[in-house]
Design an enzyme around this catalytic site. Structure first.
Site, mmCIF file in Angstrom:
data_model
loop_
_atom_site.group_PDB
_atom_site.id
_atom_site.type_symbol
_atom_site.label_atom_id
_atom_site.label_comp_id
_atom_site.label_asym_id
_atom_site.label_seq_id
_atom_site.Cartn_x
_atom_site.Cartn_y
_atom_site.Cartn_z
ATOM 1 N N SER A 140 42.796 41.908 49.309
ATOM 2 C CA SER A 140 42.854 41.451 50.693
ATOM 3 C C SER A 140 44.266 41.062 51.127
ATOM 4 O O SER A 140 44.598 41.152 52.307
ATOM 5 C CB SER A 140 41.914 40.258 50.886
ATOM 6 O OG SER A 140 42.218 39.242 49.949
ATOM 7 N N LYS A 158 53.254 43.222 42.667
ATOM 8 C CA LYS A 158 52.236 42.828 43.649
ATOM 9 C C LYS A 158 52.936 42.698 44.996
ATOM 10 O O LYS A 158 53.748 41.791 45.208
ATOM 11 C CB LYS A 158 51.601 41.504 43.222
ATOM 12 C CG LYS A 158 50.442 41.052 44.079
ATOM 13 C CD LYS A 158 49.831 39.787 43.475
ATOM 14 C CE LYS A 158 48.683 39.248 44.288
ATOM 15 N NZ LYS A 158 48.112 38.017 43.689
ATOM 16 N N MET A 245 55.580 41.104 37.540
ATOM 17 C CA MET A 245 55.074 40.552 36.286
ATOM 18 C C MET A 245 54.880 41.692 35.292
ATOM 19 O O MET A 245 54.972 42.866 35.646
ATOM 20 C CB MET A 245 53.759 39.813 36.535
ATOM 21 C CG MET A 245 52.616 40.707 36.946
ATOM 22 S SD MET A 245 51.244 39.821 37.726
ATOM 23 C CE MET A 245 51.776 39.910 39.439
ATOM 24 N N ASP A 290 39.393 31.845 41.983
ATOM 25 C CA ASP A 290 38.872 33.103 42.522
ATOM 26 C C ASP A 290 38.033 33.798 41.455
ATOM 27 O O ASP A 290 38.569 34.248 40.437
ATOM 28 C CB ASP A 290 40.027 34.007 42.956
ATOM 29 C CG ASP A 290 39.540 35.284 43.636
ATOM 30 O OD1 ASP A 290 38.326 35.556 43.603
ATOM 31 O OD2 ASP A 290 40.377 36.005 44.198
ATOM 32 N N ASN A 295 39.753 40.132 38.488
ATOM 33 C CA ASN A 295 40.813 39.280 37.964
ATOM 34 C C ASN A 295 40.799 39.199 36.444
ATOM 35 O O ASN A 295 41.609 38.468 35.862
ATOM 36 C CB ASN A 295 40.707 37.870 38.556
ATOM 37 C CG ASN A 295 40.980 37.864 40.047
ATOM 38 O OD1 ASN A 295 41.660 38.742 40.561
ATOM 39 N ND2 ASN A 295 40.444 36.886 40.743
ATOM 40 N N ASP A 309 45.977 37.333 38.652
ATOM 41 C CA ASP A 309 45.842 36.797 40.011
ATOM 42 C C ASP A 309 45.705 35.281 40.027
ATOM 43 O O ASP A 309 44.596 34.737 40.001
ATOM 44 C CB ASP A 309 44.670 37.442 40.740
ATOM 45 C CG ASP A 309 44.787 37.290 42.252
ATOM 46 O OD1 ASP A 309 45.559 36.420 42.697
ATOM 47 O OD2 ASP A 309 44.121 38.031 42.985
#
Length: 441
Positions: A140, A158, A245, A290, A295, A309
């Site tokens: 998202s 990311k 990362m 989350d 994840n 994440d």
């Protein structure tokens, strides 16, 4: 996040006016789906307007298409509803909203290239030996690209969607109408505290500097063990809109449910996930809240779980830790009075809550803790527990028992537990919860 390679998508609406236009189109789809009478009832807030609205699968498909195109806060809230709203939405709505978890569109190259230039400079490509323009994941807030630096480091980058950070407040301000319309909340429930907490978390998730700090803190807590892997941050390739990362190989953990994987793999992965959830709460007092299955990755060759994440990572106040410890202790011995006191301490109930609602809530808590009282590994694959919880929760919903929300931070922590249990069910795994809980009780 989905791990399969993704093709280029439509441009992310980045300006406030453009996003408002897309929301208007979604509202138009909604109006067409519920008809003029339903729209008038919603606008006036008539009695019964907060009940779930029956929309056709076609109407929900149009709405979710809009939300997945907008990404950002709209898509994030759709994902939250798809996980927690199965007892609130119609089965068709829950299924379509659930697809939002895997429906993020990547931004096209026409948006990606200028963004890379603005973050890394005009000759940004000279910093890399290889850069995969097709993202390996999208969610998202942003999408992930694989890259190899000029000095040979293999990175996951990311990259944040343009305009998403700036649009969070305006998107959240417009969610009330849609949330009431598709049955996100129970009758009489004030969603404002929850939406404000979601707004705060989305701002945090869009802050890549904060996520980098959380990732480094969490990596320090985990250490270099044989059970888990947390990627290392590469600060020299990180910017305000790019988080660099280590690239970690692995499969999305829920894919272990496929027939090609052994029961030992499923059991090991599920136990490791439950173990880290408990360590986060009781040992680290720092929780990645989350619960999205994406994840977690699983490395079949090493048996390690990769943790990803950390945008939604929060410290847990000591009072919340103690409250959950007391609640679990009471539930394991089915002490209803102690469960009641713990529920009050955590904000799930008040002393003036009507007794029938209290009794229903306590019964749901007792039912939900069944796997904690089981001697030896609990077989999630052979249990009908979630159907019983669903039936009981649906009955409480229709009775208006969810009109009071606890502290939002406690609710998001509860969602992490729920996500872990849902993963155990998805994997049909055997998990020894009493053994995992013993060090903390």
């Amino acid at each position: 996040m989905t791990q399969a390679p993704l093709t280029g998508g439509r441009a992310v609406p980045s300006s406030r006016l453009n996003r408002l236009w897309h929301l208007g189109r979604a509202t138009t789809d909604l109006a067409a789906g519920i008809g003029m009478r339903g729209l008038i009832d919603l606008a006036r807030g008539n009695e019964g307007a907060s009940d779930r609205v029956q929309l056709s699968p076609e109407a929900f498909q149009r709405i979710t298409n809009r939300l997945s195109h907008m990404r950002g806060a709209m898509m994030k809230m759709g994902q939250l509803m798809s996980m927690d709203g199965s007892d609130v939405l119609t089965p068709e709505a829950a299924a379509i909203l659930g697809a939002l978890c895997n429906r993020a569109e990547p931004m096209p190259l026409s948006q990606l290239a200028p963004l890379l230039e603005s973050e890394y400079g005009k000759d940004w490509n000279r910093r890399f030996r290889r850069f995969a323009f097709t993202p390996v994941a999208a969610a998202s807030i942003g999408q992930v690209h694989r890259a190899e630096t000029a000095d040979g480091r293999h990175l996951a980058l990311k990259i944040q969607f343009p305009g998403v950070r700036e649009s969070i407040d305006s998107d959240m301000d417009n969610l009330g109408f849609l949330s009431r319309a598709i049955g996100m909340s129970a009758k009489g429930m004030d969603l404002k505290p929850m939406l404000e907490e979601a707004r705060r978390q989305l701002h945090q998730e869009a802050d890549y500097e904060a996520e980098a700090n959380a990732l480094e803190t969490y990596r320090g807590l985990i250490g270099d063990g044989t059970h888990y892997f947390v990627p290392e941050v590469h600060r020299d390739f990180s910017t305000g809109r790019i988080l660099a990362m280590d690239f970690a190989d692995g499969i999305a953990i829920d894919q272990l449910a496929e027939a090609s994987f052994t029961r030992d793999d499923r059991d090991r992965a599920a136990n490791l996930v439950m173990e880290i959830v408990l360590r986060e709460l009781f040992e680290f007092r720092l929780v990645q809240t989350d619960p999205n299955f994406g994840n977690f990755l699983y490395q079949a060759d090493s048996g390690r779980v990769v943790l990803l994440d950390f945008g939604a990572t929060h410290p847990v106040p000591p009072a919340i830790v103690s409250g959950y410890r007391d609640l679990i202790r009471a539930a394991m011995v089915e002490d209803r009075e102690a469960m009641y006191q713990s529920a009050i301490a955590l904000g799930f109930a008040r002393e003036d809550t009507e007794r029938p609602q209290v009794d229903g809530m306590l019964e749901l808590m007792r039912l939900s803790s069944e796997m904690m009282r089981h001697q030896g590994p609990y077989d999630f694959g052979a249990s009908d527990l979630f159907k019983r919880i669903y039936d009981q929760g649906q009955q409480l919903y229709y009775e208006g028992a969810y009109s009071q929300l606890p502290d939002p931070s406690s609710v998001f922590l509860y969602r992490k537990f729920l996500g872990a249990f849902l993963l155990c069910r998805r994997l049909r795994a055997r998990v020894d919860l009493p053994r995992l809980l013993e060090p903390y009780l």
